[in-house]
Motif scaffolding. Structure first.
Motif, PDB file in Angstrom:
ATOM      1  N   LEU A 193       0.790  -1.235   0.130  1.00  0.00           N
ATOM      2  CA  LEU A 193      -0.168   0.132  -0.013  1.00  0.00           C
ATOM      3  C   LEU A 193       0.700   1.314   0.073  1.00  0.00           C
ATOM      4  O   LEU A 193       2.130   1.258   0.540  1.00  0.00           O
ATOM      5  N   PRO A 194       0.206   2.428  -0.469  1.00  0.00           N
ATOM      6  CA  PRO A 194       1.169   3.584  -0.356  1.00  0.00           C
ATOM      7  C   PRO A 194       1.562   3.782   1.132  1.00  0.00           C
ATOM      8  O   PRO A 194       1.011   3.778   1.793  1.00  0.00           O
ATOM      9  N   GLU A 195       3.006   4.349   1.271  1.00  0.00           N
ATOM     10  CA  GLU A 195       3.324   4.587   2.503  1.00  0.00           C
ATOM     11  C   GLU A 195       2.628   5.401   3.336  1.00  0.00           C
ATOM     12  O   GLU A 195       2.379   5.151   4.509  1.00  0.00           O
ATOM     13  N   LYS A 196       2.043   6.479   2.595  1.00  0.00           N
ATOM     14  CA  LYS A 196       1.196   7.504   3.395  1.00  0.00           C
ATOM     15  C   LYS A 196      -0.079   6.818   3.834  1.00  0.00           C
ATOM     16  O   LYS A 196      -0.607   7.177   5.169  1.00  0.00           O
ATOM     17  N   VAL A 197      -0.537   5.667   3.093  1.00  0.00           N
ATOM     18  CA  VAL A 197      -1.760   5.297   3.884  1.00  0.00           C
ATOM     19  C   VAL A 197      -1.474   4.390   5.069  1.00  0.00           C
ATOM     20  O   VAL A 197      -2.053   4.275   6.078  1.00  0.00           O
ATOM     21  N   VAL A 198      -0.454   3.543   4.931  1.00  0.00           N
ATOM     22  CA  VAL A 198      -0.042   2.932   6.241  1.00  0.00           C
ATOM     23  C   VAL A 198       0.210   3.713   7.313  1.00  0.00           C
ATOM     24  O   VAL A 198      -0.125   3.486   8.479  1.00  0.00           O
ATOM     25  N   GLU A 199       1.088   4.896   6.978  1.00  0.00           N
ATOM     26  CA  GLU A 199       1.270   5.823   8.138  1.00  0.00           C
ATOM     27  C   GLU A 199      -0.026   6.192   8.807  1.00  0.00           C
ATOM     28  O   GLU A 199      -0.065   6.240   9.969  1.00  0.00           O
ATOM     29  N   ARG A 200      -1.016   6.567   7.821  1.00  0.00           N
ATOM     30  CA  ARG A 200      -2.239   6.990   8.565  1.00  0.00           C
ATOM     31  C   ARG A 200      -3.061   6.157   9.509  1.00  0.00           C
ATOM     32  O   ARG A 200      -3.524   6.335  10.288  1.00  0.00           O
ATOM     33  N   ILE A 201      -3.201   4.883   8.888  1.00  0.00           N
ATOM     34  CA  ILE A 201      -3.709   3.697   9.656  1.00  0.00           C
ATOM     35  C   ILE A 201      -2.873   3.576  11.021  1.00  0.00           C
ATOM     36  O   ILE A 201      -3.766   3.272  11.811  1.00  0.00           O
ATOM     37  N   LEU A 202      -1.796   3.183  10.879  1.00  0.00           N
ATOM     38  CA  LEU A 202      -0.981   2.655  12.071  1.00  0.00           C
ATOM     39  C   LEU A 202      -0.585   3.759  13.077  1.00  0.00           C
ATOM     40  O   LEU A 202      -0.563   3.314  14.358  1.00  0.00           O
ATOM     41  N   LEU A 203      -0.811   5.047  12.532  1.00  0.00           N
ATOM     42  CA  LEU A 203      -0.598   6.043  13.616  1.00  0.00           C
ATOM     43  C   LEU A 203      -1.974   6.530  14.293  1.00  0.00           C
ATOM     44  O   LEU A 203      -1.936   7.284  15.385  1.00  0.00           O
ATOM     45  N   ARG A 204      -3.068   5.680  14.105  1.00  0.00           N
ATOM     46  CA  ARG A 204      -4.414   6.229  14.697  1.00  0.00           C
ATOM     47  C   ARG A 204      -4.427   5.606  16.138  1.00  0.00           C
ATOM     48  O   ARG A 204      -3.703   4.456  16.287  1.00  0.00           O
TER      49      ARG A 204
END
Length: 329
Positions: free
Chosen positions: A318-329
């Motif tokens: 997945l795009p890194e920005k997507v993963v960062e958004r999800i895992l940082l929640r």
């Protein structure tokens, strides 16, 4: 027709965006015969198309609302799993693809998250392995799907992670590769599913020794052929899709320098269709959504086209920005 292999050519972003928007759209999948005939892969096809569009910054080429509505309609109310299309049986492969689609567009609210997580968790067997569906086939692909899906849903605690780790490790062979099951033939795709699952569980891969990491990376590096592309097993032809399966595993291992990125880039770009867009498995073959996505994702991992391709997360595809958004929640 496709380009000849070349170092100087670039990624045909606009052509690929047009090709992907047409091939992966909800409408085309029911009106174009080739796509309708592949309805058993439709959920994964939608994920490949959408993720590729996201990486080249063209998600506005798709009708996102229609896509989300269709994805939600594929969730089974009884099991919580997703089928490849409406009225198709639920399977862990398509459940992951559905979750990946919704992760990209930030619409997890459109589905029953708990039911999806429960469906995935229910696939785990006593030995830590996972079945793909109710019929019982086991494969390291399903282990990866389970770990990736539950991590994206924030429910990795729903399974026995230690048992899952032990099973994946049991599928590693003496040559550094992974098989579908313990003792199975080493295959580049299975190496990704193994290393990908393990790296989601522990990004530092502390369950692997340095010697194991080097052996694995060496086996993967041997997949690069004289044409620049990778094959999946010894003595096979190169194929664009292994640009992802091999590079992603190497990226997780921190060993991207084991291969010639410039030669790989030339091979991938040489498989582009310069008339209709899309990328094929090999030069002059017919393009498809699958190889288009994995070709673009491979280029992303190489980091040589950052002006037109966003960074991809090697663990989640997945795009890194997507993963960062999800895992940082």
């Amino acid at each position: 027709m496709a380009h000849d292999q070349q170092l100087g050519g670039g990624l045909l972003v606009d052509l690929h965006a047009s090709y992907l928007a047409t091939s992966a759209s909800v409408e085309a999948s029911t009106t174009v015969f080739e796509l309708a005939a592949a309805s058993h892969l439709r959920m994964s096809g939608a994920y490949w198309g959408l993720c590729a569009l996201s990486l080249i910054r063209k998600t506005n080429a798709m009708d996102i609302n229609a896509l989300v509505e269709w994805v939600a309609s594929c969730q089974h109310s009884d099991s919580g799993g997703f089928g490849a299309d409406t009225n198709h049986d639920a399977h862990i492969l398509y459940t992951l693809s559905a979750v990946q689609i919704l992760a990209i567009v930030d619409r997890m609210d459109a589905i029953d998250v708990k039911a999806a997580a429960d469906y995935v968790a229910a696939r785990q067997c006593a030995d830590g392995s996972f079945t793909g569906d109710e019929w019982g086939e086991r494969d390291t692909r399903f282990s990866y799907c389970a770990v990736s899906c539950l991590a994206l849903l924030g429910r990795l605690d729903a399974i026995d992670v230690d048992a899952a780790t032990t099973h994946v490790m049991s599928c590693m062979n003496f040559d550094g590769g992974f098989g579908c099951v313990p003792g199975g033939e080493s295959h580049a795709g299975q190496v990704f599913t193994g290393v990908g699952a393990l790296s989601i569980i522990d990004p530092q891969l502390r369950m692997l020794s340095e010697a194991q990491k080097r052996t694995m990376a060496a086996w993967l590096a041997e997949r690069q052929t004289s044409k620049g592309g990778f094959n999946g097993r010894p003595e096979k032809l190169p194929d664009v899709c292994y640009s992802w399966w091999v590079l992603s595993a190497l990226a997780c291992l921190g060993k991207l320098h084991y291969v010639d990125g410039s030669k790989l880039r030339a091979f991938v770009l040489g498989c582009q269709n310069d008339e209709r867009g899309g990328i094929s498995d090999r030069p002059d073959d017919e393009a498809d959504v699958y190889h288009t996505f994995f070709g673009i994702a491979g280029l992303s991992l190489l980091g040589l086209d950052t002006d037109v391709v966003d960074a991809v997360d090697a663990r989640f595809a997945l795009p890194e920005k997507v993963v960062e958004r999800i895992l940082l929640r």
